[in-house]
Enzyme design. Structure first.
Site, PDB file in Angstrom:
ATOM      1  N   ASN A   1       0.785  -1.260   0.107  1.00 60.11           N
ATOM      2  CA  ASN A   1       0.064  -0.014   0.147  1.00 60.11           C
ATOM      3  C   ASN A   1       0.870   1.380  -0.121  1.00 60.11           C
ATOM      4  O   ASN A   1       2.179   0.895   0.016  1.00 60.11           O
ATOM      5  CB  ASN A   1      -1.016   0.108   1.334  1.00 60.11           C
ATOM      6  N   ARG A   2       0.284   2.320  -0.041  1.00 62.86           N
ATOM      7  CA  ARG A   2       1.032   3.473  -0.203  1.00 62.86           C
ATOM      8  C   ARG A   2       1.909   3.753   0.965  1.00 62.86           C
ATOM      9  O   ARG A   2       3.277   4.245   0.953  1.00 62.86           O
ATOM     10  CB  ARG A   2       0.081   4.823  -0.178  1.00 62.86           C
ATOM     11  N   LYS A   3       1.488   3.400   2.300  1.00 64.90           N
ATOM     12  CA  LYS A   3       2.599   3.772   3.325  1.00 64.90           C
ATOM     13  C   LYS A   3       3.534   2.764   3.289  1.00 64.90           C
ATOM     14  O   LYS A   3       4.730   3.199   3.720  1.00 64.90           O
ATOM     15  CB  LYS A   3       1.579   3.629   4.658  1.00 64.90           C
ATOM     16  N   GLU A   4       3.384   1.485   2.726  1.00 68.60           N
ATOM     17  CA  GLU A   4       4.302   0.670   2.848  1.00 68.60           C
ATOM     18  C   GLU A   4       5.378   1.049   1.833  1.00 68.60           C
ATOM     19  O   GLU A   4       6.623   0.656   1.953  1.00 68.60           O
ATOM     20  CB  GLU A   4       3.831  -0.961   2.566  1.00 68.60           C
TER      21      GLU A   4
ATOM     22  N   ASP B   1      -5.782  -8.960   0.970  1.00 74.77           N
ATOM     23  CA  ASP B   1      -5.704 -10.367   0.496  1.00 74.77           C
ATOM     24  C   ASP B   1      -6.600 -10.361  -0.716  1.00 74.77           C
ATOM     25  O   ASP B   1      -6.413 -11.444  -1.860  1.00 74.77           O
ATOM     26  CB  ASP B   1      -6.543 -11.206   1.572  1.00 74.77           C
TER      27      ASP B   1
END
Length: 487
Positions: free
Chosen positions: A205-208, A275
């Site tokens: 995701n964006r944060k990751e 998932d």
């Protein structure tokens, strides 16, 4: 993708064999009412009305893949405890192959208990072991991968940092995929993405993606910068960054980013949405879809998943219905903005040059037709933004339009030079332009390039503005004047 293409995809999916490697867990849900405060402490008392036990973590990926119709096997480690037995039984009920499932006597099977009231999570209780699996289990997984990887069409890696995916295991997975030509799709976790080097595609995701790349993602430029860094250092074929309400962005290593907008809907729970994404994406790649088409279907599925409470699966018929939503006639050129956004993202992924123009097009005349034909000649796809009746009245007065919006839309759609028509209710088409991201923005010759609405948006994405001269003496106003004076 059109509805029939999606239906065909799911028909092929039944023959796909997928291997899920990762951290299995149980998700327990306690549903109840919280209507009073405990006399023992200032906390809510939840009266449990229903209990639900589901596959979680990599188990939810198994659940999703099984629900989508493919054959699934599991490679993981659980504890020799009660929760491990429950998890094994749940996997068997899904028809999953368990030859690659190992047990450790001292290991605690992961279980997350969520307490909910009024459709809101109140507390989560975790029971788990986070340490790396034993050396014997690690070697067992590596041996299994060496012997059995060739039996599968795709390998899905679901990492929850619970100890199963050691560097040695991940290296074996990626090596098997590369040697056998099998897609390895990874849902990553943690700060060190080096352990995923050699995978086919990652879905952070964006944060990751920010944490892994060290780049703060604030706009399209920084998003591209973060993706480029990860692609080059990890030797990936592609990177798919999920961006919550902003949709998804696919970055193939070969270039040509594809931005897929989300479909607006009410969000109840994001649990397990990742998932769902990795399951549908993996299945798409295994079926031979392009990266862009696989990501597009995954985006549709994720939009459905977040509208459900808890770790839930998405059925093929739900995805097919969602694709058909808003476009009852699949051959119609008239689309709502959400549906059109998906269609344009797909056109872009195929290298098509998209042209956009807009107007009221009230009482269509030869000047309009020649203008639209010239606009179409500038690219591969012509999208026409059409002002609604309310918008026309605000711009041209209460006596306009002469022809109502539905009829105007169908008249335009009948022209061969037009590929799509989208209605907009605002005074300007800025929202439509921002959503679709056309390559060429066209307006009439009576405008200046600097005054064209949406110019900055298009030019910032590498596009351009073109002005087309109108046919002299041809306008709706003049036609109206002639009718009034002659009849």
């Amino acid at each position: 993708m059109e509805r029939r293409e999606v239906e065909s995809f799911f028909e092929r999916a039944t023959s796909i064999r997928a291997l899920v490697v990762g951290d299995l867990m149980l998700d327990e849900y306690l549903w109840g009412r919280a209507e009073r405060i405990s006399p023992e402490a200032p906390v809510q008392v939840v009266e449990v009305a229903r209990e639900d036990l589901r596959l979680g973590g990599a188990g939810n990926v198994v659940n999703n893949l099984a629900a989508l119709g493919c054959q699934v096997s599991v490679c993981s480690v659980i504890g020799s405890d009660e929760n491990g037995a429950l998890l094994r039984r749940a996997l068997e009920e899904k028809g999953a192959g368990l030859e690659g499932l190992f047990e450790e006597g001292e290991r605690r099977t992961s279980k997350k208990t969520r307490v909910l009231a009024a459709n809101q999570q109140i507390v989560r209780i975790d029971r788990e072991t986070k340490s790396s699996i034993a050396a014997a289990s690690e070697q067992g997984i590596i041996d299994y991968l060496a012997a059995r990887s060739g039996d599968f069409d795709v390998i899905v890696v679901s990492d929850y940092l619970k100890g199963v995916l050691t560097p040695a295991v991940l290296s074996a997975v990626c090596r098997s995929g590369r040697e056998l030509g099998i897609p390895v799709v990874v849902d990553p976790k943690g700060n060190d993405y080096g352990k995923y080097r050699g995978a086919t595609i990652l879905t952070p995701n964006r944060k990751e993606a920010e944490i892994a790349s060290g780049v703060a993602i604030t706009d399209q430029e920084s998003l591209q910068c973060a993706a480029s860094g990860l692609l080059s250092c990890l030797e990936l074929d592609a990177l798919l960054i999920t961006r919550s309400e902003a949709g998804m962005s696919l970055f193939p290593a070969a270039g040509g980013a594809v931005h897929i907008p989300t479909v607006a809907r009410e969000v109840f729970d994001v649990t397990g949405a990742g998932d769902t994404v990795i399951s549908v994406l993996s299945l798409g790649l295994a079926c031979g879809l392009t990266m862009a088409d696989a990501a597009w279907i995954a985006n549709v599925a994720a939009g459905i998943a977040v509208g459900k409470l808890g770790t839930s699966t998405v059925a093929p018929q739900e995805i097919v219905a969602e694709v058909g939503h808003g476009a009852k006639d699949s051959d119609s050129k008239i689309k709502n903005l959400d549906v059109l956004a998906h269609a344009i993202a797909r056109e872009h992924s195929r290298g098509k040059k998209v042209v956009f123009t807009n107007g009221c097009f009230d009482l269509l005349h030869v000047g309009h037709v020649k203008y639209l034909q010239k606009a179409r000649g500038l690219g591969d796809i012509l999208v026409v933004g059409l002002n609604t009746d309310a918008s026309v009245r605000r711009l041209k007065g209460e006596k306009r339009p002469l022809i109502e919006e539905t009829e105007r839309a169908h008249i335009l759609a009948a022209l061969d030079c037009i590929d799509y028509v989208v209605l907009f209710d605002e005074d300007t088409p800025l929202k439509v332009i921002e959503t679709l991201g056309p390559d060429i923005l066209v307006k009439g010759g009576d405008y200046s390039i600097e005054g064209v609405v949406g110019r900055e948006v298009v030019e910032a994405r590498g596009g351009r503005v073109e002005l087309i001269q109108f046919v002299d003496g041809r306008s709706t106003s003049r036609i109206i004047e002639k009718i009034l004076s002659s009849y």
